[in-house]
Design an enzyme around this catalytic site. Structure first.
Site, mmCIF file in Angstrom:
data_model
loop_
_atom_site.group_PDB
_atom_site.id
_atom_site.type_symbol
_atom_site.label_atom_id
_atom_site.label_comp_id
_atom_site.label_asym_id
_atom_site.label_seq_id
_atom_site.Cartn_x
_atom_site.Cartn_y
_atom_site.Cartn_z
ATOM 1 C CB VAL A 1 -0.935 0.022 1.223
ATOM 2 C CG1 VAL A 1 -1.924 1.170 1.083
ATOM 3 C CG2 VAL A 1 -1.655 -1.299 1.396
ATOM 4 C CB SER A 2 1.965 3.384 -2.592
ATOM 5 O OG SER A 2 2.430 4.676 -2.888
ATOM 6 N N PRO A 3 1.143 5.628 -0.349
ATOM 7 C CG PRO A 3 2.566 7.115 0.786
ATOM 8 C CD PRO A 3 2.516 5.712 0.192
ATOM 9 C CG ASP B 1 5.818 3.776 -2.328
ATOM 10 O OD1 ASP B 1 5.163 4.434 -3.149
ATOM 11 O OD2 ASP B 1 5.316 3.043 -1.476
#
Ligand SMILES: *[C@@H]1O[C@H](CO)[C@@H](O)[C@H](O)[C@H]1NC(C)=O
Ligand SMILES: *[C@@H]1O[C@H](CO)[C@@H](O)[C@H](O)[C@H]1NC(C)=O
Ligand SMILES: *[C@@H]1O[C@H](CO)[C@@H](O)[C@H](O)[C@H]1NC(C)=O
Ligand SMILES: *[C@@H]1O[C@H](CO)[C@@H](O)[C@H](O)[C@H]1NC(C)=O
Ligand SMILES: *[C@@H]1O[C@H](CO)[C@@H](O)[C@H](O)[C@H]1NC(C)=O
Length: 715
Positions: free
Chosen positions: A284-286, A397
Site C-alpha cells: 500500500v502506497s500513499p 515508492d
C-alpha cells in the site's frame, strides 16, 4: 507498584482505608467493568546528521537535519489480572534486539511485570528515520553497520514511554470505532493482487483496505487519555531524496491529533497520546498519483520501466512536492480519525485482557494449503530465508539503485556469480522458494553473523472483543484480510458466545522479517513477493500460527514460548559510521553566532530563515529537548516558546562548511502559521560542540527580534 497484590486497579491498590474505597465504589458504579489504563509518550529521535535512513536502502540518503521528531507512544491496559502494553514507534521497524533490550530494561525496574509476552512493539514504518539499529546484517548493510546511538535512542525512548504510561495508570473505559478513508492509499503492486482468486477479490470493493480502526481510551473521570488508529498506508510520502528526519504521514497525523487535544502544550509533552500505528500496509502506497516516468511524466503502471531513456518510474502525489503530499495524507487520515473520535459512535469494549506470544522457527514449520487450481490439499513448509531478484529493484515508492526490474522470475548469470561468492543457495532452497529466483541466500549466509532472522515473534492480544495480531513484518492487503478471517474463524469455532471479534493486524511488531504476500501474489515476484523471505507459504504458516494463538487466548491457556532467537548483541557488531572528532567555529566567530538574521517583519504564511555557527548535532541528540525554539515576547516581558524542532512548521538543517576545520552551520526555518498571534518573536538554537582537546560543551544562539504582523482588519 507491587504486581503481586492482584487488585483490580491501581487506585484500589492505593486505597488503604476501606471505607474510602467503599464510598468511591458507591459513587462511581460504572467503574466496576472498566480497565486500568496508562498512556505515555517519549522521544526516540536518533542522530539527525550523517546516519543513513532506514527504509529505502539507499546509502546516500543520509540525515542532514530534522523536520519532525520521532516518538514512542505507549498504552498500558490492565483488567486486574492481565496487563498488556502496546507501543507504536516512529521507526522503520522493530528488531528483536531492540525489543529484548527494552524488556531487559523494564525488568530491572518492575521485576517480571513486563515481559517478551505482554509487550507488543510496533514500528510505524517511517522511511525517514536513522538506521543501524537492527543487528541482522542485511538490514544494516545500507547504514554501514550498527549505529549504537540510534539503537540506544530507540531502546531508551521506548522504555521511557512505558515508564510514563506505568506512572499514569488510572481507571478508564475503552471504545472501538471504525471509519473509512477513501483517497489516501493505492496498491503499488496491483498485478500481484490480481493473482488472488476472483471469488475472493469480489468480496472487496478495493484493492487496498480503506478502513480506519480506532481504539479510544477515556478515564473514569471522562478525561480523554489517548487513541490508537490503524490505517493501512506506507509512510513513504517523504521520498528517497529526503534528508530530514521525519515521522512522515502517520507521524504528522499523530501530531495533529495530539495538538488538537493538548492545545498549547509543546509536541511530545502533552498528556493525551495519539498513535497512528501500522497494519497490513505491505503493498500500500500513499503516492496516490501513481507511477509516472521521471521526465516524460508518462504513466508507467504497466511495466514499471520507462523505455528508451535512462529514466526512473516512481509514484508521487497527491501534493506538489513530498512535504505537501505528506501533509495532505496526514490531514486526510487525521480528519477521519477526529470525526470518529467526536462522533460518539464507538462501541464500549468489555471483557478480559489476554496475551499470548510464541517464537516460531519459520523454516521448520509446515501447514496445509488448499490449492484452488489443482483442487488438492498440499502439505507445505517454510523455507530457509532468501531474497529474490526483484527485491533489488525496489518499489515505485523508492526504486532501487541497480538495473533490476520488479516481476523478475528468471535469473542472470552475472548476478548469480556475485551471489555465489556470498553464499550459494542449496538445491533445497531453490526448490522451496519456487517462483523466486534467489539473489541472496541469506539463510546460508553466516558471515560475519546472522543476515536475516529464522526465528520470529508471533503475538496476539485480546482486550474484550478487540484482537490484535502482532505480526513480524509487512502483510500485503489480501494477506492481512486472510489473517483477520483466520483469527475470527478460530475464535468463533472455539467460543460461540464470543460475539463479533474486531481483529486488527498490528504491523511490524517485535521482529522484522520483511514481507508476507499470499501464495498467489508470490507467483508474480514483485518486490513484496521477492521479499517474502520464508518462501511461497510464509502466509499459510502464519494463518495456522495465529489461529492457534487465538484459540489459546480464548481458552486462557498458556502457550509454549518456542525456541530462543539468536542474541546478536553479543556479536562483534561492525560499525563504520565515523565518530565526531571535533568542532571549531569559523575564525573570529563563536558557536551560536547568528550569521543570517531574520528580516524585521513578517506576515502569516511568511518563512523565517536564519543561520547559526554550530557544533555537530550528533554531540548531543537533544532527546526530549529541541535544537531550536521559536519564542514570543509575552506581556510580562517573558519569552515563551511557541514551536520547537518537533513542529511541522519548523525545519532544522545541518551543513558542513569545512571538513578540515570541523566547522558547520545550521539553518533554521519557520513557516509562520495562519493562526499565529501577532507580536515580537525570536529564534533560539541550542547545541553542543566537541572541543578539540576533549569534552562536549553546550552553547546557544539567539536571533534579533522580529515582528509578526497579522493582515490589517478593516471594520
Ligand atoms: C495508468 O495506466 C493503467 C493501465 O495501464 C491504468 O489502469 C491506470 O488507470 C493509469 N493511471 C493513470 C493515473 O492514468
Ligand atoms: C521526490 O520528491 C521531490 C519533490 O519533493 C521530487 O522532485 C523528486 O523527483 C522525488 N523523487 C523520487 C525518487 O520520488
Ligand atoms: C474532513 O471531514 C469532514 C467531515 O466528514 C469533511 O466534510 C471534510 O471534507 C474533510 N476534510 C478533509 C481535508 O478531508
Ligand atoms: C509438521 O510439523 C509438526 C510439528 O509442528 C510435526 O509433528 C509433523 O510431523 C510435521 N508434518 C510433516 C508432514 O512434516
Ligand atoms: C497450485 O497448483 C498448480 C498446479 O499444480 C500450480 O501451478 C500452482 O503453482 C499452485 N499454486 C500455489 C499457490 O502453490
Amino acid at each position: 507498584m507491587d504486581p503481586q497484590l492482584g487488585l483490580a486497579s491501581p487506585w484500589l491498590r492505593k486505597c488503604r482505608l476501606l471505607y474510602v474505597c467503599l464510598l468511591i465504589g458507591l459513587l462511581t458504579p460504572s467503574v466496576a467493568s472498566s480497565y486500568s489504563i496508562g498512556v505515555g509518550i517519549a522521544d526516540v529521535t536518533g542522530p539527525v546528521a550523517e546516519v543513513v535512513f532506514m527504509g529505502y536502502a539507499k546509502m546516500d540518503q543520509k540525515g542532514l537535519g530534522l523536520h519532525t521528531r520521532l516518538f514512542a507512544r505507549s498504552f498500558i491496559i490492565d483488567d486486574g489480572e492481565q496487563r498488556f502494553v502496546f507501543v507504536s514507534v516512529d521507526s522503520a521497524m522493530i528488531g528483536h534486539g531492540v525489543k529484548a533490550a527494552v524488556v531487559k530494561k523494564l525488568n530491572s525496574h518492575y521485576g517480571n511485570l513486563y515481559t517478551e509476552s505482554n509487550v507488543m512493539i510496533s514500528g510505524t514504518h517511517t522511511h525517514s528515520s536513522p538506521g543501524g539499529f537492527m543487528m541482522d546484517v542485511l538490514f544494516d548493510i545500507s547504514t554501514l553497520g550498527f549505529v549504537r546511538e540510534t539503537f540506544n535512542a530507540l531502546v531508551n525512548g521506548i522504555s521511557k514511554s512505558i515508564d510514563k504510561a506505568h506512572n499514569n495508570i488510572v481507571p478508564g473505559r475503552i471504545y472501538v470505532a471504525r471509519g473509512e478513508v477513501l483517497d489516501a492509499n493505492i496498491n503499488r503492486s496491483p498485478a500481484a493482487y490480481l493473482r488472488n482468486p476472483i471469488y475472493e477479490r469480489k468480496r472487496y470493493k478495493h484493492d487496498t483496505d480503506k478502513d480506519l480502526v480506532q481504539m479510544q481510551f477515556i478515564a473514569a473521570t471522562n478525561r480523554p487519555l489517548g487513541v490508537i488508529n490503524w490505517f493501512a498506508v506506507h509512510p513513504t510520502s517523504m521520498n528517497n531524496t529526503n534528508h530530514l528526519v521525519s515521522s512522515d504521514n502517520v507521524g504528522y497525523a499523530s501530531i495533529l491529533f495530539e495538538k488538537r487535544v493538548n492545545k498549547h502544550t509543546m509536541i511530545g509533552k502533552g498528556e493525551f497520546v495519539a498513535a497512528f500505528a501500522s497494519t497490513n500496509l505491505g503493498d500500500v502506497s500513499p503516492n496516490t498519483r501513481g507511477p509516472k516516468c521521471e521526465f516524460s511524466g508518462k504513466n508507467c503502471s504497466e511495466h514499471y520501466t520507462c523505455r528508451g531513456k535512462k529514466e526512473m518510474c516512481f509514484a508521487s502525489g497527491p501534493g506538489r512536492d513530498m512535504f505537501e503530499s505528506t501533509s495532505i495524507i496526514a490531514h486526510k487520515i487525521f480528519n477521519e480519525s477526529w470525526n470518529l473520535w467526536k462522533s460518539g459512535t464507538g462501541k464500549e469494549v468489555v471483557g478480559p485482557v489476554r496475551v499470548v506470544h510464541r517464537f516460531v522457527d519459520m523454516p521448520n514449520q509446515n501447514a496445509t494449503f488448499y490449492n484452488e487450481t489443482s483442487g488438492e490439499v498440499e502439505t507445505v513448509t517454510g523455507c530457509s530465508p532468501a531474497m529474490g531478484y526483484s527485491f533489488a529493484a525496489g518499489t515505485t515508492d523508492g526504486p532501487g539503485s541497480f538495473a533490476f526490474e520488479q516481476g523478475t522470475t528468471t535469473s542472470n548469470p552475472f548476478w548469480n556469480a556475485v551471489r555465489n561468492f556470498l553464499a550459494k543457495p542449496t538445491d533445497e532452497d531453490v526448490r522451496c522458494h519456487g517462483a523466486k529466483p534467489i539473489l541472496l541466500a541469506t539463510g546460508q549466509m553466516r558471515k560475519p553473523y546472522q543476515w536475516q532472522p529464522k526465528i520470529v515473534s508471533t503475538q496476539l492480544a485480546m482486550v474484550g472483543n478487540v484482537v490484535l495480531a502482532g505480526v513480524p513484518g509487512e502483510f500485503t492487503t489480501m494477506s492481512g484480510r486472510r489473517l483477520r478471517d483466520a483469527v475470527k474463524k478460530a475464535i468463533d469455532e472455539t467460543d460461540e458466545s464470543f460475539g463479533e471479534a474486531e481483529v486488527v493486524v498490528a504491523g511490524l511488531c517485535n521482529t522484522y522479517s520483511d514481507y508476507i504476500t499470499t501464495p498467489e501474489e508470490y507467483q508474480a515476484q514483485r518486490y513484496e513477493g521477492a521479499s517474502t523471505v520464508y518462501g511461497p507459504h510464509t502466509l499459510t504458516i502464519y494463518l495456522k500460527q495465529y489461529a492457534e494463538l487465538a484459540r489459546h487466548a480464548v481458552l486462557n491457556e498458556k502457550v509454549e514460548s518456542g525456541p530462543t532467537p539468536v542474541d546478536l548483541s553479543k556479536e562483534q557488531l561492525i560499525s563504520l559510521v565515523a565518530p565526531v572528532l571535533f568542532d571549531s567555529p569559523k575564525w573570529g566567530k563563536e558557536f551560536g553566532d547568528c550569521v543570517k538574521q531574520p528580516r524585521r517583519t513578517y506576515g502569516p504564511g511568511g518563512v523565517v530563515t536564519v543561520r547559526f555557527i554550530s557544533g555537530h548535532p550528533r554531540n548531543n541528540l537533544m532527546t526530549g529537548n529541541t535544537f531550536l525554539t521559536v519564542e514570543r515576547l509575552e506581556e510580562d516581558e517573558i519569552w515563551t516558546p511557541v514551536a520547537t524542532d518537533a513542529d511541522w512548521e519548523t525545519k532544522f538543517m545541518w551543513e558542513r562548511t569545512s571538513m578540515l576545520l570541523g566547522s558547520s552551520q545550521v539553518i533554521v526555518s519557520w513557516e509562520i502559521p495562519d493562526t499565529v498571534l501577532p507580536g515580537e518573536y525570536r529564534i533560539r538554537h541550542n547545541g553542543y560542540y566537541r572541543y578539540i582537546l576533549g569534552g562536549i560543551y553546550p552553547y546557544q544562539g539567539v536571533t534579533n527580534h522580529f515582528q509578526v504582523k497579522t493582515p490589517q482588519i478593516n471594520y
